[in-house]
Design a protein around this motif. Structure first.
Motif, PDB file in Angstrom:
ATOM      1  N   CYS A  33      26.604  45.947  50.922  1.00 40.74           N
ATOM      2  CA  CYS A  33      26.664  45.145  52.482  1.00 40.74           C
ATOM      3  C   CYS A  33      24.762  44.197  52.358  1.00 40.74           C
ATOM      4  N   ALA A  34      23.767  44.737  51.766  1.00 39.02           N
ATOM      5  CA  ALA A  34      22.462  44.473  51.846  1.00 39.02           C
ATOM      6  C   ALA A  34      21.990  43.575  50.922  1.00 39.02           C
ATOM      7  N   ALA A  35      23.036  43.816  49.851  1.00 34.92           N
ATOM      8  CA  ALA A  35      22.630  43.378  48.541  1.00 34.92           C
ATOM      9  C   ALA A  35      23.467  41.716  49.030  1.00 34.92           C
ATOM     10  N   GLU A  36      24.902  41.807  49.730  1.00 34.55           N
ATOM     11  CA  GLU A  36      25.407  40.733  49.886  1.00 34.55           C
ATOM     12  C   GLU A  36      25.092  39.662  51.102  1.00 34.55           C
ATOM     13  N   GLY A  37      24.741  40.815  51.948  1.00 35.98           N
ATOM     14  CA  GLY A  37      24.316  40.282  53.512  1.00 35.98           C
ATOM     15  C   GLY A  37      25.469  40.352  54.216  1.00 35.98           C
ATOM     16  N   LEU A  38      25.978  41.339  54.036  1.00 33.74           N
ATOM     17  CA  LEU A  38      27.288  41.279  55.403  1.00 33.74           C
ATOM     18  C   LEU A  38      26.521  42.616  56.185  1.00 33.74           C
ATOM     19  N   TRP A  39      27.617  42.915  57.142  1.00 32.27           N
ATOM     20  CA  TRP A  39      27.650  43.244  58.084  1.00 32.27           C
ATOM     21  C   TRP A  39      28.109  44.781  58.318  1.00 32.27           C
ATOM     22  N   LEU A  40      27.072  45.628  57.842  1.00 28.64           N
ATOM     23  CA  LEU A  40      28.105  46.796  58.334  1.00 28.64           C
ATOM     24  C   LEU A  40      28.467  47.689  59.089  1.00 28.64           C
ATOM     25  N   HIS A  41      29.532  47.837  59.383  1.00 27.53           N
ATOM     26  CA  HIS A  41      30.274  49.147  60.634  1.00 27.53           C
ATOM     27  C   HIS A  41      30.865  49.915  60.102  1.00 27.53           C
ATOM     28  N   VAL A  42      30.092  51.265  60.761  1.00 26.56           N
ATOM     29  CA  VAL A  42      31.065  52.179  60.621  1.00 26.56           C
ATOM     30  C   VAL A  42      32.285  52.647  61.845  1.00 26.56           C
ATOM     31  N   ASP A  43      33.670  53.021  61.714  1.00 30.96           N
ATOM     32  CA  ASP A  43      34.501  53.072  62.523  1.00 30.96           C
ATOM     33  C   ASP A  43      34.414  55.080  61.981  1.00 30.96           C
ATOM     34  N   ALA A  44      33.034  55.820  63.328  1.00 27.97           N
ATOM     35  CA  ALA A  44      33.283  57.468  62.822  1.00 27.97           C
ATOM     36  C   ALA A  44      33.653  58.304  64.533  1.00 27.97           C
ATOM     37  N   ALA A  45      34.641  56.956  64.828  1.00 28.16           N
ATOM     38  CA  ALA A  45      35.181  57.564  66.013  1.00 28.16           C
ATOM     39  C   ALA A  45      35.417  58.720  66.643  1.00 28.16           C
ATOM     40  N   TYR A  46      35.798  59.591  65.565  1.00 27.13           N
ATOM     41  CA  TYR A  46      36.501  60.682  65.241  1.00 27.13           C
ATOM     42  C   TYR A  46      35.735  61.670  64.523  1.00 27.13           C
ATOM     43  N   GLY A  47      34.839  61.010  63.557  1.00 33.56           N
ATOM     44  CA  GLY A  47      33.627  61.246  62.880  1.00 33.56           C
ATOM     45  C   GLY A  47      32.360  61.831  63.194  1.00 33.56           C
ATOM     46  N   GLY A  48      31.981  61.092  64.045  1.00 33.60           N
ATOM     47  CA  GLY A  48      30.494  60.559  64.575  1.00 33.60           C
ATOM     48  C   GLY A  48      29.728  62.298  64.869  1.00 33.60           C
ATOM     49  N   PHE A  49      30.180  62.898  66.126  1.00 29.39           N
ATOM     50  CA  PHE A  49      29.417  63.905  66.283  1.00 29.39           C
ATOM     51  C   PHE A  49      29.540  65.222  65.194  1.00 29.39           C
ATOM     52  N   PHE A  50      30.105  65.018  64.448  1.00 28.94           N
ATOM     53  CA  PHE A  50      29.882  66.508  63.383  1.00 28.94           C
ATOM     54  C   PHE A  50      28.499  65.877  62.954  1.00 28.94           C
ATOM     55  N   LEU A  51      27.557  64.623  62.996  1.00 24.73           N
ATOM     56  CA  LEU A  51      26.770  64.791  63.327  1.00 24.73           C
ATOM     57  C   LEU A  51      25.512  66.012  63.355  1.00 24.73           C
ATOM     58  N   LEU A  52      26.125  66.804  64.803  1.00 27.91           N
ATOM     59  CA  LEU A  52      25.086  67.812  64.903  1.00 27.91           C
ATOM     60  C   LEU A  52      25.283  68.894  64.476  1.00 27.91           C
ATOM     61  N   THR A  53      26.230  68.617  63.441  1.00 27.84           N
ATOM     62  CA  THR A  53      25.721  69.982  62.539  1.00 27.84           C
ATOM     63  C   THR A  53      25.337  69.558  60.523  1.00 27.84           C
ATOM     64  N   GLU A  54      25.228  70.209  60.353  1.00 26.15           N
ATOM     65  CA  GLU A  54      24.049  70.474  59.241  1.00 26.15           C
ATOM     66  C   GLU A  54      25.190  69.457  58.537  1.00 26.15           C
ATOM     67  N   ARG A  55      26.450  70.624  58.026  1.00 21.64           N
ATOM     68  CA  ARG A  55      27.606  69.898  56.809  1.00 21.64           C
ATOM     69  C   ARG A  55      28.324  68.669  57.659  1.00 21.64           C
ATOM     70  N   GLY A  56      27.947  68.188  58.453  1.00 25.75           N
ATOM     71  CA  GLY A  56      28.708  66.854  59.321  1.00 25.75           C
ATOM     72  C   GLY A  56      27.584  65.571  58.903  1.00 25.75           C
TER      73      GLY A  56
END
Length: 483
Positions: free
Chosen positions: A256-279
């Motif tokens: 997306c950076a090379a092509e000038g595109l907006w990158l949106h991440v749908d992390a509705a389900y998985g996003g809060f696993f960022l609280l964990t090391e594995r996530g």
């Protein structure tokens, strides 16, 4: 017993009357909560009869509160999917954290307005703090921001609009956006609401791990540009709804950076696993996205009705949504004080931040981290045990806490397998100790559409005993002589 409302101002409930009403609620809620483990994970028997009972005219006069509660608890609530149950492993669970109800009670009764900063600076500022906590969790810097909404569907819609404004401007004819076969249906719906015809949404194939194929994306973008169209947005998955897949976010960010595109991440389900090391390891690269959709009513176990959109640059939301009117206070110029009405779709909105802020202060982030780590462990344990059953093939391993499988008894004709798996699903659900769901998807191993069963472990009440039940109920359903 609650005191009767006093005439002539029955709507003006006083403190004593409110205490009685809350006490009457607790007389129902406390035993319901204590008995939740024994309640069925779902029960839709008599659905039409119950629905007809509530198809009724508006009451002219009030009735005793306990009678109203009896109708709710004895008739309406039992006939439903019990998303609060520890056995609810279907769809993507929302746990219904009880402490959130305390925040909602406070917010609803005090009734502060939070669309603008000036009317309730304390409540707005604590909500800004919540957003900044989430931005930090995602790896965003100080220029990031966002807002809370009703759920991931609205967050995805706002992301499409923000990307449209940033990349295409007001004349957005020919704009094209890209998602995968694992993308949530709200992406296509958001594109239509944002003004793009169906033909401008590209749904691209996935690889053997159900991740968006970068080669297919590159080819589609090149073809669209050659045809004079205007690629502008890629939607990646951080925990897809069908199988919980996580796209290669770092590689997509590079593209997306090379092509000038907006990158949106749908992390509705998985996003809060960022609280964990594995996530954090699974979602590496998410910090490079232009926007991220989160659902606290999934990964933070809150009751339904709490979603979130984060953006790397808060200015992109202001550019997309800010409007002025003579009857409104001036827009905030202080970078630390936000008007949420300038950042999203709503002017009127409740104090949503309180329902996240209060549970986090009450329980601490470590309690949520520990619960999410437990769900990661349980999903891996469940996938290993289910995969060891005779004839079971794990179609999608758990990237986070969701996996998909298919039962393929030796000797059974391929044409009969979908029907057999549907029967297995029905038998497991018939016991009502668990709630599983299924979906159809293109199986990379077979190259064709098949029906699979899904297990999503995300309720904070789900523990090892429910995985034992899953193993028992599946074993019996697979071995059922009715075939």
């Amino acid at each position: 017993m609650p005191r009767p409302f006093r005439h002539p101002a029955p709507l003006e409930i006083g403190g004593d009357e409110l205490r009685d009403l809350v006490s009457a609620c607790m007389d129902r809620l406390a035993p319901w909560l204590d008995g939740l483990k024994e309640q069925p994970a779902h029960s839709l028997d008599g659905s039409h009869k119950v629905a007809r009972a509530f198809d009724e005219p508006m009451p002219e006069r009030g009735v005793p509160f306990r009678r109203v509660l009896a109708r709710l608890f004895d008739r309406a609530l039992p006939v439903s999917l019990n998303a609060a149950s520890p056995g609810y492993l279907g769809y993507i669970p929302g746990g219904g954290l009880p402490s959130t109800a305390l925040a909602d009670l406070i917010a609803d009764i005090t009734n502060r307005y939070t669309g603008l900063w000036m009317p309730a600076p304390g409540l707005v500022q604590l909500e800004i703090s919540v957003i900044r906590w989430f931005c930090s969790l995602a790896g965003y810097g100080p220029s990031a921001g966002g807002w809370l909404c009703s759920g991931g569907s609205i967050a995805n819609l706002a992301a499409v609009v923000a990307a449209r404004e940033a990349k295409l401007g007001e004349a957005f004819d020919g704009g094209v956006l890209y998602t995968s076969e694992g993308g949530h249906h709200s992406i296509s719906k958001a594109a239509r609401v944002a003004g793009f015809p169906r033909r401008n949404t590209r749904v691209l194939p996935v690889d053997e791990s159900f991740r968006l194929r970068r080669d297919a994306l590159a080819r589609a973008v090149a073809e669209d540009r050659a045809a004079g169209r205007r690629p502008f947005l890629v939607v990646a998955q951080a925990g897809s709804t069908p199988v919980g897949a996580v796209d290669d976010l770092a590689a997509l960010a590079d593209f997306c950076a090379a092509e000038g595109l907006w990158l949106h991440v749908d992390a509705a389900y998985g996003g809060f696993f960022l609280l964990t090391e594995r996530g954090r390891a699974a979602l590496a690269g998410i910090e490079r996205a232009d926007s991220i959709a989160l659902d606290p009513h999934k990964g933070l176990f809150l009751p339904y009705g709490t979603g979130c959109l984060l953006v790397k640059e808060l200015a992109t939301l202001r550019a997309a949504f800010a409007e002025t009117a003579a009857y409104l206070p001036p827009s905030q110029e202080d970078e630390d004080h936000w008007n949420f009405a300038d950042l999203g779709l709503e002017l009127s909105r409740p104090a949503r931040g309180l329902r996240i802020w209060l549970p986090l202060w009450l329980h601490g982030a470590s309690a949520f981290r520990d619960a999410l780590n437990e769900k990661l462990d349980l999903a891996r344990s469940a996938a290993a045990r289910v995969g060891a059953l005779p004839g079971v093939r794990i179609v999608a391993e758990p990237a986070l806490s969701l996996f998909a499988f298919r039962v393929e008894p030796p000797g059974m004709k391929a044409a009969e397998l979908d029907a057999f798996n549907r029967r297995v699903l029905a038998r497991v659900n018939q016991r009502k100790r668990l709630m599983l769901t299924g979906t159809t998807l293109r199986d990379p191993a077979l190259g064709e559409e098949v029906f699979v069963l899904r297990v999503c472990v995300l309720c904070f009440r789900t523990h090892e005993d429910r995985i034992d039940m899953l193993f028992e109920d599946l074993s019996e359903a697979i071995a059922d002589p009715r075939g």
